[in-house]
Enzyme design. Structure first.
Site, PDB file in Angstrom:
ATOM      1  N   GLU A   1      55.223  26.432 -19.373  1.00 44.06           N
ATOM      2  CA  GLU A   1      54.673  26.855 -18.075  1.00 44.06           C
ATOM      3  C   GLU A   1      55.749  26.953 -16.999  1.00 44.06           C
ATOM      4  OE1 GLU A   1      51.825  24.904 -15.657  1.00 44.06           O
ATOM      5  OE2 GLU A   1      50.172  25.417 -16.947  1.00 44.06           O
TER       6      GLU A   1
ATOM      7  N   SER B   1      51.576  20.220 -16.379  1.00 48.74           N
ATOM      8  CA  SER B   1      51.507  20.633 -17.784  1.00 48.74           C
ATOM      9  C   SER B   1      52.766  21.409 -18.134  1.00 48.74           C
ATOM     10  CB  SER B   1      50.308  21.547 -18.026  1.00 48.74           C
ATOM     11  OG  SER B   1      49.112  20.891 -17.725  1.00 48.74           O
TER      12      SER B   1
ATOM     13  N   ARG C   1      47.186  31.179 -15.720  1.00 43.91           N
ATOM     14  CA  ARG C   1      48.527  30.746 -15.286  1.00 43.91           C
ATOM     15  C   ARG C   1      49.484  31.954 -15.208  1.00 43.91           C
ATOM     16  NH1 ARG C   1      45.708  26.845 -14.786  1.00 43.91           N
ATOM     17  NH2 ARG C   1      46.299  24.683 -15.116  1.00 43.91           N
TER      18      ARG C   1
HETATM   19  N1  EPU Z   1      44.327  15.728 -25.246  1.00 40.09           N
HETATM   20  C1  EPU Z   1      44.731  14.890 -26.247  1.00 40.09           C
HETATM   21  N2  EPU Z   1      45.922  14.266 -26.125  1.00 40.09           N
HETATM   22  C2  EPU Z   1      46.721  14.452 -25.051  1.00 40.09           C
HETATM   23  C3  EPU Z   1      46.321  15.328 -24.029  1.00 40.09           C
HETATM   24  C4  EPU Z   1      45.107  15.963 -24.156  1.00 40.09           C
HETATM   25  O1  EPU Z   1      44.019  14.701 -27.248  1.00 40.09           O
HETATM   26  O2  EPU Z   1      47.789  13.837 -25.008  1.00 40.09           O
HETATM   27  C5  EPU Z   1      43.012  16.364 -25.334  1.00 40.09           C
HETATM   28  C6  EPU Z   1      42.061  15.710 -24.311  1.00 40.09           C
HETATM   29  O3  EPU Z   1      41.429  14.604 -24.852  1.00 40.09           O
HETATM   30  C7  EPU Z   1      41.101  16.821 -24.005  1.00 40.09           C
HETATM   31  C8  EPU Z   1      41.925  18.069 -24.180  1.00 40.09           C
HETATM   32  O4  EPU Z   1      43.090  17.716 -24.918  1.00 40.09           O
HETATM   33  O5  EPU Z   1      40.048  16.838 -24.946  1.00 40.09           O
HETATM   34  C9  EPU Z   1      42.283  18.720 -22.865  1.00 40.09           C
HETATM   35  O6  EPU Z   1      42.991  17.786 -22.035  1.00 40.09           O
HETATM   36  P1  EPU Z   1      42.820  17.775 -20.438  1.00 40.09           P
HETATM   37  O7  EPU Z   1      41.373  17.750 -20.066  1.00 40.09           O
HETATM   38  O8  EPU Z   1      43.695  16.703 -19.924  1.00 40.09           O
HETATM   39  O9  EPU Z   1      43.323  19.172 -19.947  1.00 40.09           O
HETATM   40  P2  EPU Z   1      44.560  20.081 -20.387  1.00 40.09           P
HETATM   41  O10 EPU Z   1      44.030  21.254 -21.115  1.00 40.09           O
HETATM   42  O11 EPU Z   1      45.576  19.251 -21.056  1.00 40.09           O
HETATM   43  C10 EPU Z   1      44.475  21.623 -18.273  1.00 40.09           C
HETATM   44  C11 EPU Z   1      45.469  22.173 -17.295  1.00 40.09           C
HETATM   45  C12 EPU Z   1      45.796  21.133 -16.225  1.00 40.09           C
HETATM   46  C13 EPU Z   1      44.502  20.766 -15.519  1.00 40.09           C
HETATM   47  C14 EPU Z   1      43.495  20.236 -16.544  1.00 40.09           C
HETATM   48  C15 EPU Z   1      42.139  19.996 -15.928  1.00 40.09           C
HETATM   49  C16 EPU Z   1      46.817  23.791 -18.522  1.00 40.09           C
HETATM   50  C17 EPU Z   1      48.128  24.068 -19.176  1.00 40.09           C
HETATM   51  N3  EPU Z   1      46.683  22.572 -17.994  1.00 40.09           N
HETATM   52  O12 EPU Z   1      45.107  20.539 -18.947  1.00 40.09           O
HETATM   53  O13 EPU Z   1      46.661  21.738 -15.280  1.00 40.09           O
HETATM   54  O14 EPU Z   1      44.733  19.778 -14.512  1.00 40.09           O
HETATM   55  O15 EPU Z   1      43.296  21.217 -17.590  1.00 40.09           O
HETATM   56  O16 EPU Z   1      41.514  21.228 -15.638  1.00 40.09           O
HETATM   57  O17 EPU Z   1      45.955  24.665 -18.480  1.00 40.09           O
HETATM   58  C18 EPU Z   1      48.978  22.090 -14.821  1.00 40.09           C
HETATM   59  O18 EPU Z   1      48.813  23.274 -15.118  1.00 40.09           O
HETATM   60  O19 EPU Z   1      50.099  21.662 -14.455  1.00 40.09           O
HETATM   61  C19 EPU Z   1      47.865  21.152 -14.977  1.00 40.09           C
HETATM   62  C20 EPU Z   1      48.020  19.827 -14.822  1.00 40.09           C
END
Ligand code: EPU
Length: 349
Positions: free
Chosen positions: A345, A245, A164
Site C-alpha cells: 500500500e 496496513s 485504495r
Molecule cells: N486477521 C488475522 N490475522 C491478522 C490480521 C487479520 O487473522 O494478523 C483476520 C482478522 O481476524 C479478520 C480479517 O483478517 O477476520 C480482517 O482483519 P481486519 O478487520 O483487521 O481488517 P483488515 O482487512 O486487515 C482493513 C483495512 C484497514 C481498516 C480495516 C477496518 C486494508 C488494506 N486495510 O484491514 O485499513 O482499518 O480493514 O476497516 O484494506 C489501512 O489501510 O492502513 C488500514 C488500517
C-alpha cells in the site's frame, strides 16, 4: 516562500524512519506553490509531495524538492437539502477533521476516525475503514497542476476512485488521466448527509454494538467504538512507528478462492458485489507465521500481521531497506503458500 536545506524527515513520516530532505518548501497556500514553479532554480528540480507521511517508506535521503503540504482551514462551505459540504485544507490532520465535523454536528465521517495522515492524502488512496470509504462522502477537491501552474477542481467521477486507488496514484498514460506527480491537492470538500444513517455492517462494529446496551448508536458513539477498536488492534504511530496496513487486501475469482480454501479452509474472505472475492491479507500473512518476526529493527506487529512496525523507536529506527526486505520476504512466503502476490500500500521513496 522559504527554502529549507537538509531537513530531518523523521518527524514527518509515521514510520519514524531517519532520512533528510536535501531541500524542502512548506506549502501553506497556492502562492507558495506558484513561487516554486516560477523560481528559476527550483522550477526544474524533481519534486516530491509530502502530506502526513503516513503512507510512505523512506529508503534514503530525498534528493527531490520536498513540497510539504501545510494548507490549513476548516469550514462549512455550503449546504443543500441533502448535504452539508465541509471544506478542509490539505494540511489538516485527518482525525482532526473527523472530530471537528462531529463537534459541529455534521456526522458521516465517524467510521473513518483515527486514520493517520492528512486530509490532502485521503483522496489519493481513497482511505477506508469499517464499511465506509472516502469516496462515499467525497464532494470535490481543488488542486494545482504542477506543469501549468493552473488551479482546477475535480468531482468524484474525475478522481477515478477504486479500492485504495485514485487517479492521483497513476502516471499520465495514453488516456491522459493519471495525475501522479503532477497534481498537488490543496483543499478537499466532503458531502455529509443531513439524513444520517449509522454504518454498522462491519463485524467489529456489530460486535461492539451487541456487547453494549446501546442498539441505536449516534455518530459520536460510533466514533468512540471505532477509536476503541483501532486502539485495541492497531499500533499508535506516536508510540510505535508504522504506515497502517502495509499490503492491500487482494481480490480473486471464485475459482482461485476455491483453490485457496482447498489449501486452508479457514481463509478469511468476503464476497464483493461484482462476484469476485476479497481475501484478508492480514490472515494470509498471519497463517504463514509472520506475527512478531523481524528484519533488523523492522517487524510484523504482534496484534495485526498486516501492519509492519518500527521496533527501534526514534533512537534506533528501522531503515526503509529493512522494511522493504521484510515486506519482500512476506510477499514470497504468501506467494509460495497461496499463489497470491500481495501488493504493498505505501509509496516507497
Ligand atoms: N486477521 C488475522 N490475522 C491478522 C490480521 C487479520 O487473522 O494478523 C483476520 C482478522 O481476524 C479478520 C480479517 O483478517 O477476520 C480482517 O482483519 P481486519 O478487520 O483487521 O481488517 P483488515 O482487512 O486487515 C482493513 C483495512 C484497514 C481498516 C480495516 C477496518 C486494508 C488494506 N486495510 O484491514 O485499513 O482499518 O480493514 O476497516 O484494506 C489501512 O489501510 O492502513 C488500514 C488500517
Amino acid at each position: 516562500m522559504n527554502l529549507e536545506k537538509n531537513v530531518p524527515l523523521q518527524p514527518y513520516n509515521t514510520f519514524g524512519i531517519a532520512a533528510k530532505a536535501l531541500a524542502l518548501v512548506r506549502v501553506r497556500d497556492e502562492n507558495d506553490l506558484r513561487a516554486v514553479l516560477t523560481d528559476p532554480q527550483l522550477a526544474t528540480m524533481p519534486r516530491q509531495v509530502l502530506g502526513g507521511g503516513s503512507n510512505i517508506v523512506l529508503t534514503g535521503d530525498v534528493k527531490a524538492l520536498v513540497l510539504k503540504i501545510e494548507v490549513q482551514g476548516l469550514r462549512l462551505a455550503s449546504e443543500t437539502d441533502k448535504h452539508w459540504v465541509v471544506e478542509a485544507g490539505a494540511g489538516v490532520g485527518w482525525h482532526d477533521l473527523v472530530a471537528w465535523t462531529l463537534d459541529n454536528g455534521y456526522p458521516g465521517l465517524e467510521n473513518l476516525a483515527l486514520i493517520p495522515g492528512s486530509v490532502g492524502a485521503s483522496p489519493v488512496q481513497n482511505i477506508g475503514a469499517y464499511g465506509v470509504e472516502l469516496q462515499d462522502r467525497f464532494d470535490s477537491l481543488d488542486a494545482m497542476d504542477l506543469l501549468t501552474g493552473e488551479l482546477f477542481s475535480l468531482n468524484a467521477a474525475q478522481c477515478g476512485f477504486g479500492y485504495r486507488d485514485s487517479v492521483f496514484k497513476h502516471a499520465a498514460g495514453p488516456d491522459g488521466l493519471g495525475l501522479a506527480g503532477r497534481a498537488v491537492i490543496l483543499r478537499v470538500r466532503f458531502a455529509l448527509p443531513k439524513r444520517w444513517k449509522p454504518e454498522l455492517g462491519y463485524a467489529d462494529l456489530e460486535r461492539k454494538m451487541s456487547e453494549s446496551a446501546n442498539h441505536t448508536p449516534d455518530a459520536r458513539q460510533i466514533f468512540d467504538w471505532v477509536c476503541a477498536i483501532r486502539r485495541a488492534k492497531l499500533p499508535d504511530p506516536q508510540v510505535i512507528g508504522n504506515a497502517g496496513s502495509f499490503f492491500k487486501n487482494p481480490t480473486v475469482t471464485t475459482e482461485q478462492c476455491a483453490d485457496i480454501i482447498a489449501r486452508d479452509p479457514k481463509v478469511v474472505h468476503y464476497h464483493l458485489d461484482d462476484g469476485r472475492i476479497k481475501l484478508a491479507a492480514g490472515w494470509l500473512i498471519d497463517s504463514c507465521g509472520w506475527k512478531g518476526k523481524t528484519v533488523g529493527h523492522a517487524g510484523v506487529y504482534e496484534k495485526q500481521a498486516l501492519v509492519l512496525v518500527n521496533k527501534g523507536g526514534r533512537e534506533n529506527p528501522c531503515t526503509g531497506g529493512e522494511v522493504m526486505t521484510l515486506a519482500k520476504a512476506i510477499q514470497t512466503s504468501v506467494y509460495e503458500r497461496f499463489g497470491i502476490l500481495l501488493e504493498p500500500e505505501p509509496v516507497v521513496i
